[in-house]
Every structure is written in structure tokens, then in C-alpha cells.
Write an enzyme that holds these catalytic residues in place. Structure first.
Site, mmCIF file in Angstrom:
data_model
loop_
_atom_site.group_PDB
_atom_site.id
_atom_site.type_symbol
_atom_site.label_atom_id
_atom_site.label_comp_id
_atom_site.label_asym_id
_atom_site.label_seq_id
_atom_site.Cartn_x
_atom_site.Cartn_y
_atom_site.Cartn_z
ATOM 1 N N CYS A 234 43.753 70.831 24.846
ATOM 2 C CA CYS A 234 44.694 71.438 23.892
ATOM 3 C C CYS A 234 44.077 71.464 22.501
ATOM 4 O O CYS A 234 43.888 70.425 21.870
ATOM 5 C CB CYS A 234 45.999 70.637 23.933
ATOM 6 S SG CYS A 234 47.094 70.874 22.518
ATOM 7 N N CYS B 233 46.131 69.979 19.674
ATOM 8 C CA CYS B 233 46.146 68.511 19.775
ATOM 9 C C CYS B 233 44.899 67.928 19.145
ATOM 10 O O CYS B 233 44.962 66.944 18.394
ATOM 11 C CB CYS B 233 46.199 68.058 21.241
ATOM 12 S SG CYS B 233 47.684 68.566 22.121
#
Ligand SMILES: [Zn+2]
Length: 146
Positions: A68, A71
Site C-alpha cells: 500500500c 501506507c
């Protein structure tokens, strides 16, 4: 003198009693001798989740995954927040791929997600990354001052 606080160890999840005035002094764990309250986020495993929810300090969990991009972009901010909040709030990272059952149980629909727990109860949730000032402001609204 105030009563000591109960704080789970970031490394072994063992409960430690720490006087409030010593929270900032890098206390060591009575069980594993590791740092109870490191200035960095610790990795939260689903096997230790209930133990890590215990104690008197709030717990902020960053739910993430290695694939991600947002993230990964948020990780340095979360690191900085951990340093700013040392001794006041515990910060942990939950790898949602390595801990899928817990991520499901927590109802995670998107990552990154920030979950705030106090006294074992979720008291706040934020979907998506926040810049550090907004993250600290959000925590201040929950009574956690940096
Ligand atoms: Zn320990």
C-alpha cells in the site's frame, strides 16, 4: 506520588507497573528487559492484541500493508508521532496481510486506517493518512496531548 500505571511491554506484552513520573525515562520490562515504551511504533500481532489492549495508556494502531503506497508514505509521520507521544500514548503498527483475522475482526475496509483504543475500547477511528499536525490535533481532541 500517584499510583503506578499498568503498561503492557511493546516487546513481550507483559504488564509492567510504572510510576507516572518515570514514563518518559525509557523504563525496562520486568519480564523481558526490553523497552516497555519505545520511541518507535511496535509491531502488533493478533496473538498479542488482547494483551496489548490492557493497561492505562491509550493505544493508537496504524493498520497497513507493505503493498500500500499511501501506507508507506504515512510511515515516517507515524514514526514522528511515536517520538512525540512517548510515555503518553502507545503506537503500534498492524500488518493487515500478516494478521488478516484481526483486521477482519476490527472491520478494516481501507488502509491506512488509524484506530485509537483506551481501556480496551475503541474510542476513535480515522480512515486514510493524516499529516502530523492533524494527527496530533485529532489525538488532542481525544484528550491525548503531545
Ligand atoms: Zn517485555
Amino acid at each position: 506520588m500517584t499510583d503506578p500505571l499498568l503498561v503492557p511491554c511493546a516487546q513481550c506484552a507483559g504488564l509492567n507497573r510504572i510510576p507516572a513520573e518515570r514514563l518518559q525515562d525509557r523504563p525496562r520490562c520486568g519480564r523481558c528487559k526490553g523497552e516497555v515504551l519505545p520511541a518507535h511504533p511496535f509491531a502488533l500481532e493478533q496473538s498479542a492484541f488482547s494483551a496489548q489492549l490492557k493497561g492505562d495508556l491509550p493505544l493508537l494502531v496504524d493498520v497497513w500493508a507493505s503493498w500500500c503506497g499511501p501506507c508507506r508514505a504515512f510511515a515516517p509521520t507515524f514514526e514522528q508521532a511515536a517520538a512525540r507521544l512517548q510515555g503518553r500514548c502507545r503506537l503500534a503498527k498492524l500488518d493487515s496481510e500478516a494478521n488478516p483475522q484481526l483486521a477482519t475482526r476490527l472491520g478494516i475496509r481501507s488502509i491506512p486506517s488509524l484506530l485509537l483504543f483506551r481501556n480496551g475500547v475503541e474510542i476513535g477511528r480515522q480512515s486514510g493518512a493524516l499529516p502530523l499536525p492533524q494527527l496530533l490535533a485529532w489525538l488532542a481532541q481525544q484528550g491525548i496531548a503531545a
